[in-house]
Scaffold this motif. Structure first.
Motif, PDB file in Angstrom:
ATOM      1  N   UNK A   1       0.819  -1.206   0.000  1.00 12.24           N
ATOM      2  CA  UNK A   1       0.000   0.000   0.000  1.00 12.24           C
ATOM      3  C   UNK A   1       0.854   1.257   0.000  1.00 12.24           C
ATOM      4  N   UNK A   2       0.332   2.300  -0.643  1.00 11.34           N
ATOM      5  CA  UNK A   2       1.035   3.581  -0.728  1.00 11.34           C
ATOM      6  C   UNK A   2       0.834   4.359   0.564  1.00 11.34           C
ATOM      7  N   UNK A   3       1.919   4.798   1.186  1.00 18.19           N
ATOM      8  CA  UNK A   3       1.854   5.482   2.477  1.00 18.19           C
ATOM      9  C   UNK A   3       1.684   6.984   2.265  1.00 18.19           C
ATOM     10  N   UNK A   4       0.586   7.542   2.779  1.00 17.31           N
ATOM     11  CA  UNK A   4       0.341   8.982   2.648  1.00 17.31           C
ATOM     12  C   UNK A   4       0.582   9.732   3.949  1.00 17.31           C
TER      13      UNK A   4
ATOM     14  N   UNK B   1       3.614   3.288  15.781  1.00 19.03           N
ATOM     15  CA  UNK B   1       3.561   4.027  14.513  1.00 19.03           C
ATOM     16  C   UNK B   1       2.294   3.618  13.779  1.00 19.03           C
ATOM     17  N   UNK B   2       1.557   4.603  13.313  1.00 19.52           N
ATOM     18  CA  UNK B   2       0.368   4.326  12.496  1.00 19.52           C
ATOM     19  C   UNK B   2       0.554   4.994  11.141  1.00 19.52           C
ATOM     20  N   UNK B   3       0.403   4.203  10.084  1.00 22.74           N
ATOM     21  CA  UNK B   3       0.503   4.761   8.733  1.00 22.74           C
ATOM     22  C   UNK B   3      -0.880   4.781   8.105  1.00 22.74           C
ATOM     23  N   UNK B   4      -1.085   5.751   7.245  1.00 23.06           N
ATOM     24  CA  UNK B   4      -2.325   5.837   6.476  1.00 23.06           C
ATOM     25  C   UNK B   4      -2.000   5.503   5.028  1.00 23.06           C
ATOM     26  N   UNK B   5      -2.801   4.629   4.451  1.00 26.48           N
ATOM     27  CA  UNK B   5      -2.610   4.221   3.066  1.00 26.48           C
ATOM     28  C   UNK B   5      -3.540   5.016   2.150  1.00 26.48           C
ATOM     29  N   UNK B   6      -3.036   5.349   0.965  1.00 24.53           N
ATOM     30  CA  UNK B   6      -3.859   6.009  -0.036  1.00 24.53           C
ATOM     31  C   UNK B   6      -4.040   7.501   0.216  1.00 24.53           C
ATOM     32  N   UNK B   7      -4.505   8.178  -0.837  1.00 22.59           N
ATOM     33  CA  UNK B   7      -4.797   9.612  -0.770  1.00 22.59           C
ATOM     34  C   UNK B   7      -6.274   9.847  -1.030  1.00 22.59           C
ATOM     35  N   UNK B   8      -6.848  10.906  -0.475  1.00 25.31           N
ATOM     36  CA  UNK B   8      -8.232  11.231  -0.830  1.00 25.31           C
ATOM     37  C   UNK B   8      -8.314  11.587  -2.307  1.00 25.31           C
TER      38      UNK B   8
END
Length: 588
Positions: A327-330, A343-350
């Motif tokens: 997944x792409x990290x945003x 650590x918390x990563x968010x995947x994807x962009x709006x």
């Protein structure tokens, strides 16, 4: 396969906070640290310092110059004897004292990256013949920051930024070129997200994943994007499009498959301004790329790790064929407190661009420029030459920028056709009213001129508003009198043409005192000089009543023949000598 976050994590969690380059004193009790890096946002860090006493005078850190706003901060974290990983660099922007029964006396400090200086303050500026990447570099350099900007593909163009913060304008330029902004330590990076690279970190269900929430979402998916613009030169619509969905997959699902769920929908955007086809193609591709990055979104939390950054790829393992993948990290958020680091990563962009707005209508300026609503005052700078041959005039916009922005604007006329029309251009330094097609600052049109205290009307207004007039720079004048139904055309030298319904007359008068009057009594020619009638053909004079010629001397001369004739009587007489002469004289 990439390493997991637990690599090199033996030993207790440690945090180093440097204030203006010097490590925070050991006797300062650090309660918690939170750091957030997110694409298209300014990085933020928050840390809390506790007091071990309820006595305010014992809390020396509260008044320490080390924690003053403006202090440079660097936060690093580490495990045991392993090397520190820098998580944040910025400055203290907020210093807050708090006291409650649960947590006692404490000081909270909010820090942001130096790029915060790009926010809040709105301004306007023209950018002449520059590529978008060059504009971005200039904005960042002017703010005293450093940059790494990918070269934009579209050719250089002239554009006007209106009432936007530096940061919002950077985001707008990034969006329409398919870029994402990543800020770290006062450096701004603009790059197209790349999902084809190898994962930097791998997390596994049942081993090191603490929380997981991932969605495959087709609500905002599109299969193509089309951008259209108007070309003034060709008087035609030019279009470019992208129907290439990013070659991206997550688990056993491809983005192209998700795009087909709702029928490969196409986003269509049109603008009345003139844009080169290469720019249209870039924007169309940017739209489809952003939709692909929004297909796989969610969050994954795991043991604290300083290796992962936004723009990286994260490998998720052990969550089934559909929800395991890269997944792409945003965004990356670190939380440290109580001896633990997560650590918390968010995947994807709006899927939305900065310029997208909610509502029934399309975004102003087609979402590709900072919109300028309403009308603007302009001052004429030059009428020619328009080097692009587009029949424009140069106008200064005194309310936009300092010094005022100058643009080349088309001029609206009541009638404009090929080598035909009404042409009344304003004078240099005249005040004009400027509008913008679709609220786009790149498409100005002068829609009229304005009188003012310095440039007064040629005639004073009255309550009855009977007089209308046209007066040119050199006082050539046409006046319309609605009350008396008179049209008057005048030159400054004294030539006057009058059409007068009230007096039932039509008159011509020149600067020499000669006049012609046509009225109910007939036609009158008046002059203090000579009257000459000359024709290369015949001259015929006829009256149904009498014709009289009175003068000191009257001469009639014919080159061939002369005839004088009376239908009833004829008389030739003189007070003195009368002479009749000819080769042959015949009487009766």
């Amino acid at each position: 396969m990439a390493n997991g976050p637990e690599l090199n994590t033996d030993g207790p969690v440690g945090v180093t906070v440097k204030l203006d380059g010097k490590a925070m004193a050991d006797d300062i009790q650090l309660q918690s640290v939170r750091v957030l890096h997110e694409l298209n946002r300014i990085p933020e860090a928050r840390f809390t310092v506790l007091s071990d006493s309820l006595q305010i005078e014992d809390f020396t850190a509260l008044d320490s110059a080390d924690f003053a706003v403006g202090t440079e901060v660097e936060i690093s974290a580490f495990y045991g004897d392993y090397a520190e990983k820098s998580l944040f660099k910025g400055i203290i922007l907020t210093n807050r004292a708090r006291l409650d029964g649960r947590s006692g006396l404490r000081m909270e400090l909010i820090c942001r990256d130096k790029a915060m200086r790009l926010t809040e303050v709105r301004s306007s500026a023209p950018y002449d013949a520059m590529k978008d990447s060059e504009v971005m570099e200039r904005i960042i350099k002017d703010a005293g920051l450093t940059s790494e900007i990918t070269d934009t593909k579209a050719a250089a163009a002239t554009q006007l930024r209106v009432g936007a913060t530096d940061w919002d304008f950077l985001r707008l330029l990034a969006d329409r070129n398919g870029f994402a902004l990543f800020v770290e330590g006062g450096k701004i990076k603009a790059v197209a997200p790349d999902t084809s690279g190898a994962a930097v970190l791998s997390v596994t269900y049942g081993i090191n994943i603490i929380d997981l929430d991932i969605s495959l979402d087709t609500h905002r998916m599109i299969g193509a994007a089309k951008f259209s613009a108007w070309t003034e030169k060709d008087q035609a619509v030019v279009t470019d499009e992208s129907n290439t969905v990013p070659a991206q997959s997550f688990g056993n699902t491809s983005v192209s498959t998700l795009a087909k769920v709702l029928g490969d929908r196409e986003v269509q955007t049109g603008t009345a301004i003139e844009l080169a086809s290469d720019r249209l193609g870039v924007m169309a591709k940017a739209r489809t790329a952003r939709a692909g990055l929004a297909a796989v979104r969610g969050t994954v939390k795991f043991q604290g790790n300083g290796e992962i950054r936004p723009l990286d790829m994260l490998q998720v393992v052990g969550t089934g064929d559909r929800f395991s993948g890269d997944g792409f990290v945003s965004s990356v958020e670190h939380e440290i407190g109580g001896g633990a680091w997560t650590t918390q990563v968010r995947l994807g962009l709006p899927p939305d661009w900065t310029s997208d707005a909610q509502g029934l209508g399309a975004p102003a300026a087609a979402g590709i420029a900072t919109p300028i609503h309403g009308l603007q005052i302009g001052k004429v700078v030059a009428l020619a030459p328009d080097e692009e041959g587009m029949q424009r005039i140069q106008v200064k916009l005194p309310m936009i920028g300092d010094p005022a922005a100058e643009v080349w604007a088309r001029f609206a006329q009541p009638y404009a056709s090929k080598e035909m029309g009404i042409q009344f251009l304003p004078e240099v330094d005249d005040e004009v009213l400027v509008s913008f097609l679709n609220a786009d600052p790149s498409a100005p049109i002068v829609i009229g001129s304005l009188h003012n205290d310095k440039a007064k009307r040629p005639i004073e207004a009255t309550t009855t508003n009977d007089l209308k007039t046209i007066v040119t720079r050199e006082k050539l004048k046409m006046t319309f009198d609605d009350a008396k139904k008179i049209i008057t055309v005048e030159t400054p030298g004294g030539h006057v043409l009058t059409l007068d319904d009230e007096a039932s007359s039509f008159s011509l008068k020149d600067m020499n005192g000669n006049s012609i009057v046509m009225d109910s009594g007939g036609i009158s020619l008046t002059t203090d000089k000579d009257i000459t009638l000359k024709a290369t053909g015949n001259v015929a004079t006829e009256a149904t009543m009498d014709a009289t010629v009175t003068a000191n001397n009257v001469t009639c001369e014919a080159q061939i023949g002369f005839t004088g004739k009376g239908g009833a009587t004829a008389e030739v007489s003189a007070g003195g000598q009368t002479k009749v002469e000819g080769g042959i004289v015949m009487i009766n």
